[in-house]
Design a protein around this motif. Structure first.
Motif, PDB file in Angstrom:
ATOM      1  N   MET A  30      -1.013   9.315 -11.753  1.00  0.00           N
ATOM      2  CA  MET A  30      -1.911   8.913 -10.667  1.00  0.00           C
ATOM      3  C   MET A  30      -1.124   8.274  -9.521  1.00  0.00           C
ATOM      4  N   PHE A  31      -0.168   7.403  -9.861  1.00  0.00           N
ATOM      5  CA  PHE A  31       0.623   6.723  -8.836  1.00  0.00           C
ATOM      6  C   PHE A  31       1.552   7.692  -8.124  1.00  0.00           C
ATOM      7  N   GLU A  32       2.054   8.682  -8.862  1.00  0.00           N
ATOM      8  CA  GLU A  32       2.907   9.701  -8.251  1.00  0.00           C
ATOM      9  C   GLU A  32       2.110  10.505  -7.220  1.00  0.00           C
ATOM     10  N   ARG A  33       0.893  10.852  -7.557  1.00  0.00           N
ATOM     11  CA  ARG A  33       0.028  11.573  -6.606  1.00  0.00           C
ATOM     12  C   ARG A  33      -0.205  10.732  -5.354  1.00  0.00           C
ATOM     13  N   ALA A  34      -0.438   9.434  -5.536  1.00  0.00           N
ATOM     14  CA  ALA A  34      -0.654   8.546  -4.390  1.00  0.00           C
ATOM     15  C   ALA A  34       0.602   8.467  -3.537  1.00  0.00           C
ATOM     16  N   ARG A  35       1.773   8.442  -4.183  1.00  0.00           N
ATOM     17  CA  ARG A  35       3.040   8.385  -3.452  1.00  0.00           C
ATOM     18  C   ARG A  35       3.251   9.660  -2.654  1.00  0.00           C
ATOM     19  N   SER A  43      11.096   8.599  -2.607  1.00  0.00           N
ATOM     20  CA  SER A  43      11.381   8.896  -4.002  1.00  0.00           C
ATOM     21  C   SER A  43      10.904   7.717  -4.852  1.00  0.00           C
ATOM     22  N   THR A  44      10.800   7.940  -6.138  1.00  0.00           N
ATOM     23  CA  THR A  44      10.394   6.863  -7.045  1.00  0.00           C
ATOM     24  C   THR A  44      11.372   5.699  -6.961  1.00  0.00           C
ATOM     25  N   SER A  45      12.663   5.976  -6.891  1.00  0.00           N
ATOM     26  CA  SER A  45      13.675   4.918  -6.781  1.00  0.00           C
ATOM     27  C   SER A  45      13.512   4.129  -5.486  1.00  0.00           C
ATOM     28  N   GLN A  46      13.210   4.823  -4.406  1.00  0.00           N
ATOM     29  CA  GLN A  46      13.009   4.146  -3.131  1.00  0.00           C
ATOM     30  C   GLN A  46      11.773   3.258  -3.175  1.00  0.00           C
ATOM     31  N   VAL A  47      10.708   3.742  -3.793  1.00  0.00           N
ATOM     32  CA  VAL A  47       9.497   2.925  -3.921  1.00  0.00           C
ATOM     33  C   VAL A  47       9.803   1.676  -4.743  1.00  0.00           C
ATOM     34  N   ARG A  48      10.553   1.836  -5.831  1.00  0.00           N
ATOM     35  CA  ARG A  48      10.920   0.675  -6.656  1.00  0.00           C
ATOM     36  C   ARG A  48      11.701  -0.342  -5.830  1.00  0.00           C
ATOM     37  N   ALA A  49      12.601   0.127  -4.977  1.00  0.00           N
ATOM     38  CA  ALA A  49      13.387  -0.779  -4.128  1.00  0.00           C
ATOM     39  C   ALA A  49      12.490  -1.488  -3.114  1.00  0.00           C
ATOM     40  N   VAL A  50      11.583  -0.753  -2.505  1.00  0.00           N
ATOM     41  CA  VAL A  50      10.660  -1.348  -1.533  1.00  0.00           C
ATOM     42  C   VAL A  50       9.791  -2.416  -2.206  1.00  0.00           C
ATOM     43  N   GLN A 107       7.457  -1.949   9.166  1.00  0.00           N
ATOM     44  CA  GLN A 107       7.095  -0.560   8.840  1.00  0.00           C
ATOM     45  C   GLN A 107       7.126  -0.351   7.321  1.00  0.00           C
ATOM     46  N   GLY A 108       8.084  -0.944   6.638  1.00  0.00           N
ATOM     47  CA  GLY A 108       8.162  -0.857   5.180  1.00  0.00           C
ATOM     48  C   GLY A 108       6.986  -1.550   4.520  1.00  0.00           C
ATOM     49  N   ARG A 109       6.600  -2.700   5.065  1.00  0.00           N
ATOM     50  CA  ARG A 109       5.434  -3.422   4.529  1.00  0.00           C
ATOM     51  C   ARG A 109       4.150  -2.615   4.732  1.00  0.00           C
ATOM     52  N   ALA A 110       4.035  -1.962   5.888  1.00  0.00           N
ATOM     53  CA  ALA A 110       2.855  -1.137   6.163  1.00  0.00           C
ATOM     54  C   ALA A 110       2.809   0.051   5.195  1.00  0.00           C
ATOM     55  N   TYR A 111       3.958   0.663   4.940  1.00  0.00           N
ATOM     56  CA  TYR A 111       4.023   1.768   3.980  1.00  0.00           C
ATOM     57  C   TYR A 111       3.545   1.294   2.611  1.00  0.00           C
ATOM     58  N   LEU A 112       4.040   0.148   2.181  1.00  0.00           N
ATOM     59  CA  LEU A 112       3.694  -0.368   0.862  1.00  0.00           C
ATOM     60  C   LEU A 112       2.210  -0.741   0.784  1.00  0.00           C
ATOM     61  N   ARG A 113       1.682  -1.307   1.837  1.00  0.00           N
ATOM     62  CA  ARG A 113       0.248  -1.622   1.890  1.00  0.00           C
ATOM     63  C   ARG A 113      -0.589  -0.361   1.742  1.00  0.00           C
ATOM     64  N   ASP A 114      -0.194   0.689   2.466  1.00  0.00           N
ATOM     65  CA  ASP A 114      -0.903   1.969   2.406  1.00  0.00           C
ATOM     66  C   ASP A 114      -0.787   2.591   1.012  1.00  0.00           C
ATOM     67  N   LEU A 115       0.393   2.547   0.431  1.00  0.00           N
ATOM     68  CA  LEU A 115       0.605   3.090  -0.915  1.00  0.00           C
ATOM     69  C   LEU A 115      -0.251   2.340  -1.930  1.00  0.00           C
ATOM     70  N   ARG A 116      -0.266   1.029  -1.839  1.00  0.00           N
ATOM     71  CA  ARG A 116      -1.064   0.232  -2.779  1.00  0.00           C
ATOM     72  C   ARG A 116      -2.554   0.504  -2.608  1.00  0.00           C
ATOM     73  N   THR A 117      -2.986   0.731  -1.382  1.00  0.00           N
ATOM     74  CA  THR A 117      -4.386   1.066  -1.136  1.00  0.00           C
ATOM     75  C   THR A 117      -4.737   2.396  -1.787  1.00  0.00           C
TER      76      THR A 117
END
Length: 152
Positions: A30-35, A43-50, A107-117
């Motif tokens: 489910m999280f991969e689809r959202a990403r 990438s998954t590694s980049q998301v983990r770093a963010v 911009q990174g925070r906005a990406y993460l906010r959108d991903l979490r949403t």
């Protein structure tokens, strides 16, 4: 999910562990689809770093590598890519002139906010199909699980 206990008796540890593992795999999907739904998927590694930088603002490269269970050269290249898309800022350290501090950009925070949403919306669509009692039991069980896991 293959393992479901419909009786009122508590499940054995192995049965519950299998159900949790299967659920974790479904959550990963489910999280991969959202990403992947992002206009700029990482990438998954980049998301983990963010996510790590969101939780631990101002890390140096070595600390981030340790947190991610990786090596400094690999994490440096990963941060190069995150910096290139504007998600990470590298700033001079206030403690050591030879060291850089990594910070999540706006911009990174906005990406993460959108991903979490998107992740939360995906979860809410499943949770909405549960009975109120099942949602309450799930929330209680997850809360207790987190508390126990945090002490390990």
């Amino acid at each position: 999910m293959g393992v479901v206990n419909r009786s009122s008796e508590p499940s054995g540890t192995e049965t519950v562990a299998a159900a949790v593992a299967e659920t974790a795999e479904l959550l990963e999907i489910m999280f991969e689809r959202a990403r992947e739904a992002s206009p700029r998927p990482l990438s998954t590694s980049q998301v983990r770093a963010v996510v790590a930088l969101d939780h631990h603002d101002g890390l140096n490269l070595r600390a981030l590598a340790d947190l991610l269970g990786s090596t400094s050269p690999l994490v440096s290249r990963l941060c190069d890519r995150l910096e290139a898309v504007g998600f990470v800022d590298r700033l001079p350290s206030t403690r050591n002139r030879r060291e850089l501090t990594l910070r999540l950009s706006d911009q990174g925070r906005a990406y993460l906010r959108d991903l979490r949403t998107r992740r939360r919306e995906s979860l809410e669509s499943v949770l909405a199909k549960l009975t109120p009692e099942a949602r309450t039991a799930l929330a209680d069980g997850l809360r207790e699980f987190r508390e126990v896991a945090a002490r390990l």
